[in-house]
Motif scaffolding. Structure first.
Motif, short mmCIF file in Angstrom:
data_model
loop_
_atom_site.label_atom_id
_atom_site.label_comp_id
_atom_site.label_asym_id
_atom_site.label_seq_id
_atom_site.Cartn_x
_atom_site.Cartn_y
_atom_site.Cartn_z
N GLY A 191 0.74 -1.37 0.18
CA GLY A 191 0.10 0.08 -0.21
C GLY A 191 0.82 1.21 0.05
N VAL A 192 0.40 2.27 -0.67
CA VAL A 192 1.16 3.60 -0.56
C VAL A 192 0.05 4.74 -0.52
CG1 VAL A 192 3.20 2.75 -2.16
CG2 VAL A 192 1.08 3.89 -3.19
N ASP A 193 0.83 5.68 0.08
CA ASP A 193 -0.08 6.91 0.16
C ASP A 193 0.78 8.22 0.05
OD1 ASP A 193 -2.75 8.26 0.39
OD2 ASP A 193 -1.70 9.06 2.25
N VAL A 194 0.36 9.47 -0.82
CA VAL A 194 0.93 10.33 -0.88
C VAL A 194 -0.25 11.45 -0.43
CG1 VAL A 194 0.85 10.50 -3.39
CG2 VAL A 194 2.33 12.06 -2.34
N GLU A 195 0.23 12.48 0.29
CA GLU A 195 -0.57 13.60 0.72
C GLU A 195 -0.08 15.04 0.54
OE1 GLU A 195 -3.82 13.02 1.25
OE2 GLU A 195 -3.81 11.16 1.70
N THR A 196 -0.68 16.00 0.42
CA THR A 196 -0.32 17.26 0.65
C THR A 196 -0.11 17.82 1.81
OG1 THR A 196 -1.44 17.89 -1.78
CG2 THR A 196 -0.74 19.78 -0.39
N LEU A 197 0.82 18.53 2.28
CA LEU A 197 0.82 18.94 3.78
C LEU A 197 -0.33 19.89 3.95
CD1 LEU A 197 3.53 17.67 3.72
CD2 LEU A 197 4.56 19.48 5.02
N LEU A 198 -1.10 19.89 5.09
CA LEU A 198 -2.22 20.73 5.49
C LEU A 198 -1.81 21.76 6.27
CD1 LEU A 198 -4.89 17.93 6.36
CD2 LEU A 198 -4.53 19.16 4.03
N GLY A 199 -2.45 22.91 6.44
CA GLY A 199 -2.16 24.03 7.44
C GLY A 199 -2.39 23.54 8.89
N THR A 200 -1.77 24.13 9.81
CA THR A 200 -1.90 23.83 11.38
C THR A 200 -3.38 23.76 11.58
OG1 THR A 200 0.39 24.70 11.67
CG2 THR A 200 -1.23 24.09 13.62
N PRO A 201 -4.25 24.71 11.19
CA PRO A 201 -5.75 24.67 11.73
C PRO A 201 -6.23 23.58 11.30
CG PRO A 201 -5.03 27.03 11.15
CD PRO A 201 -4.00 25.98 10.64
N ALA A 202 -6.14 23.15 10.10
CA ALA A 202 -6.83 21.99 9.60
C ALA A 202 -6.29 20.81 10.17
CB ALA A 202 -6.41 21.84 8.06
N VAL A 203 -5.12 20.50 10.59
CA VAL A 203 -4.36 19.59 11.21
C VAL A 203 -5.06 19.61 12.56
CG1 VAL A 203 -2.34 18.75 12.35
CG2 VAL A 203 -2.22 19.35 10.15
N ASP A 204 -5.12 20.47 13.47
CA ASP A 204 -5.90 20.36 14.69
C ASP A 204 -7.41 19.79 14.51
OD1 ASP A 204 -3.67 21.40 16.09
OD2 ASP A 204 -4.34 23.49 15.88
N VAL A 226 8.50 7.69 2.55
CA VAL A 226 9.18 7.89 1.13
C VAL A 226 9.59 9.31 0.99
CG1 VAL A 226 8.97 7.22 -1.08
CG2 VAL A 226 7.86 6.09 0.33
N ALA A 227 10.74 9.52 0.69
CA ALA A 227 11.07 10.81 0.29
C ALA A 227 10.29 11.27 -0.90
CB ALA A 227 12.78 11.03 0.00
N THR A 228 9.87 12.64 -0.97
CA THR A 228 9.35 13.05 -1.96
C THR A 228 9.52 14.64 -1.91
OG1 THR A 228 7.04 13.13 -3.33
CG2 THR A 228 6.88 13.47 -0.83
N GLU A 229 8.64 15.21 -3.12
CA GLU A 229 8.70 16.72 -3.17
C GLU A 229 8.49 17.51 -1.80
OE1 GLU A 229 10.19 18.05 -5.55
OE2 GLU A 229 10.14 16.63 -7.30
N PRO A 230 9.14 18.69 -1.74
CA PRO A 230 8.48 19.59 -0.61
C PRO A 230 7.07 19.90 -0.83
CG PRO A 230 10.55 20.47 -1.71
CD PRO A 230 10.17 19.32 -2.41
N GLY A 231 6.27 19.79 0.65
CA GLY A 231 4.95 20.10 0.47
C GLY A 231 3.95 18.95 0.39
N TYR A 232 4.88 17.55 0.51
CA TYR A 232 4.22 16.58 0.31
C TYR A 232 4.70 15.53 1.42
CZ TYR A 232 2.30 18.02 -4.06
OH TYR A 232 1.69 18.87 -5.27
N ALA A 233 3.99 14.41 1.81
CA ALA A 233 4.64 13.65 2.60
C ALA A 233 3.89 12.24 1.89
CB ALA A 233 3.95 13.24 3.88
N ALA A 234 4.74 11.24 2.00
CA ALA A 234 4.28 9.85 1.57
C ALA A 234 4.97 8.69 2.12
CB ALA A 234 4.93 9.73 -0.03
N ALA A 235 4.43 7.39 2.11
CA ALA A 235 4.71 6.09 2.92
C ALA A 235 4.20 4.92 2.14
CB ALA A 235 3.87 6.18 4.23
#
Length: 254
Positions: free
Chosen positions: A142-155, A225-234
Motif C-alpha cells: 500500500g502507498v499513500d501521498v498527501e499534500t501537507l495541510l495547514g496547522t488549523p486543519a491538522v488540529d 518515502v522521500a518526496t517533493e517539498p510540500g508532500y508526505a508519502a509512505a
C-alpha cells in the motif's frame, strides 16, 4: 528528485524503462517492494491526456465524473502510468491489463485491493493534486501521498488519529505539526490500503506513530518515502514471514 530512475529491491529485474519517473528512496530496502514510481502531475498531464484511450470503461467513467481539472489530471496520470508500468512488468499492452478488485477484507464489499488476475504482481497507487505515487511488489503493498495541510486543519483532524498519536501530536511545536500529522496519516493509509480496507476501517484503530520513524508493525514493513517539498508519502509491504491472513496492526483500541 531525479528523472528517469526507479527504486527497486536488490536483485529485482529492472523492467520498467517508461514512462519517465522520479527516484524515490525509503530509509531501508523493503523485501518484496519491486518498484516505486513518483511523478509530478503537471509534468505528465499532457502525456496522460494523449493516452486516456488506455483506460478501461470503469476508469474512463470515473475520470469523466471528476469535477475539477486538477483532479482529472491527477487521476489520468495515476491510472495511465499504472497501466504502462504493469504492462512493462507483465509484457503485454497497457489497454489489455485486466484490473479487478478483491472483496474488502473488512466488510466483504467489492472495494478491496485492486489486482491483476493470475499475474503474481501486487500494486498500489495514490494521487493528490500535483503528485502521484505507485508501487509494484511481490506481496501485498500500500502507498499513500498527501499534500501537507495547514496547522488549523491538522488540529481539526487530530481526533481521527489513534489516541496515542493524538497525544504525541499535542506536544509537537505548532509549526511542525503539519509535517508530523502528514507522516502519520500517510503511514496509516499505506497500511490500510495494503490491508485492502482503506478508510473503511476506522483510522483511529491503527497506531503507526507521528515521530521520525514509523511504529513497528506485526505484519507490515512500513517506511516513509522521500518526496517533493510540500508532500508526505509512505509505503507498507507485508512481512515475508507473515501468513497472508495475518494483517494485525501493532496496537489497536480495546
Amino acid at each position: 528528485m531525479a528523472d528517469d530512475a526507479q527504486a527497486h529491491a536488490p536483485g529485482a529485474p529492472h523492467r520498467c524503462a517508461a514512462p519517465r519517473n522520479a527516484q524515490l528512496r525509503t530509509p531501508q530496502p523493503l523485501p518484496g517492494l519491486e518498484l516505486l514510481w513518483s511523478g509530478s502531475v503537471p509534468d505528465h498531464a499532457e502525456e496522460a491526456a494523449a493516452q486516456r484511450h488506455l483506460l478501461d470503461a470503469s476508469e474512463s467513467a470515473r475520470l469523466a465524473a471528476l469535477r475539477w481539472p486538477q483532479d482529472r489530471d491527477a487521476y489520468a496520470v495515476a491510472h495511465v502510468t499504472l497501466r504502462r508500468l504493469l504492462a512493462e512488468w507483465l509484457g503485454q499492452a497497457p489497454e489489455t491489463v485486466p484490473l479487478l478488485r478483491e472483496p474488502c477484507s473488512h466488510c466483504g464489499g467489492p472495494h478491496g485491493r485492486p489486482y491483476v488476475p493470475d499475474s503474481g504482481v501486487h500494486f498500489s497507487l495514490s494521487h493528490t493534486r500535483g503528485m502521484v505515487l505507485i508501487a509494484l511488489a511481490s506481496r501485498p503493498v500500500g502507498v499513500d501521498v498527501e499534500t501537507l495541510l495547514g496547522t488549523p486543519a491538522v488540529d481539526e483532524l487530530t481526533s481521527q488519529l489513534h489516541p496515542d498519536e493524538a497525544a504525541e501530536l499535542a506536544v509537537v511545536p505548532y509549526e511542525a505539526r503539519p509535517r508530523a500529522f502528514a507522516r502519520c496519516w500517510t503511514r496509516k493509509e499505506a497500511v490500510l490500503k495494503a490491508l485492502g480496507v482503506g478508510l473503511n476501517l476506522e483510522p483511529a484503530l491503527t497506531y503507526v506513530g507521528t515521530g521520525a520513524q514509523p511504529a513497528w508493525q506485526q505484519a507490515w514493513l512500513l517506511a516513509d518515502v522521500a518526496t517533493e517539498p510540500g508532500y508526505a508519502a509512505a509505503v507498507a509491504v507485508r512481512r515475508p514471514d507473515r501468513d497472508p491472513g495475518d494483517h494485525r496492526p501493532l496496537r489497536s483500541l480495546s
